[in-house]
Design an enzyme around this catalytic site. Structure first.
Site, PDB file in Angstrom:
ATOM      1  CE  LYS A  13      -2.276  -0.983   3.768  1.00 47.00           C
ATOM      2  NZ  LYS A  13      -1.583  -2.264   4.087  1.00 47.00           N
ATOM      3  NE  ARG A 156      10.089  -1.767  10.065  1.00 47.29           N
ATOM      4  CZ  ARG A 156       8.921  -1.174   9.851  1.00 47.29           C
ATOM      5  NH1 ARG A 156       8.709   0.043  10.263  1.00 47.29           N
ATOM      6  NH2 ARG A 156       7.940  -1.801   9.216  1.00 47.29           N
TER       7      ARG A 156
END
Length: 210
Positions: A13, A156
């Site tokens: 996205k 992460r």
């Protein structure tokens, strides 16, 4: 033109929002980026959001909608905007309708969980300069070492396998129902996400009649 991009975490996205911003000349509003900025700055709302994001859970509606309402009222959104990451639930979608925020098209980027897991768990970020890599799609020249500054590459917390799986579970449970919500309003457009970035972008533009 006011757009919403739907899709599971890692569906692309953010990448598509950037391309659409360039081609349509309207800003992409990523709640994720705004929340990360608030966390980085150590604001009260940022610290509150961090507790939820670290768990891979959804940030509360009042936090998200407050950010969105303020952002779409700014002058650069006068000719349209792209929402990336919001709404995530039916109540959020209904709240946007109730706030009078007009949405023209809702594009859902369709992609399987297995592809998303491979994408996200392969991501690496330099702990020093923030440069991004992927162990398959964009590997560093030397294992776990940044090409740009020599810093150590890290995973992460958002990209850890257990967090990715939890985020996908949350998406299917909370967010996927939005497709039915917007289909009933005649605004839903489905686009295959497991294809080259530019091909997916052309498919999105076609789906919107651009």
């Amino acid at each position: 033109m006011n757009l919403i991009l739907l899709g599971a975490p890692g569906a692309g996205k953010g990448t598509q929002a950037e391309l659409l911003t360039e081609k349509l000349g309207i800003p992409a509003i990523s709640t994720g980026n705004m929340l990360r900025e608030a966390i980085h700055n150590g604001t009260e709302i940022g610290l509150e959001a961090k507790r939820y994001m670290d768990q891979g859970s959804l940030v509360p509606d009042d936090v998200i909608l407050g950010i969105v309402r303020e952002r779409v009222s700014q002058p650069d959104c006068r000719n349209g905007f792209i929402l990336d990451g919001v709404p995530r639930t039916i109540p959020q979608a209904q709240a946007l309708e109730d706030m009078g925020i007009r949405i023209d098209h809702v594009v859902s980027i369709e992609i399987s969980d297995s592809v998303i897991e491979a994408r996200m768990t392969g991501r690496r970020v330099c702990g020093h300069c923030g440069a991004s890599y992927h162990i398959v799609a964009n590997p560093p020249k030397k294992d776990n070492t940044c090409d740009l500054c020599g810093g150590t590459l890290e995973i992460r917390k958002d990209d850890a396998p257990e967090t990715v799986r939890h985020r996908l579970e949350v998406y299917h449970r909370e967010t996927e129902a939005l497709k039915s919500f917007y289909e009933k309003l005649g605004k839903l457009r489905l686009v295959e996400g497991n294809q080259p970035i530019e091909d997916a972008n052309r498919a999105i533009l076609r789906a919107m009649g651009v």
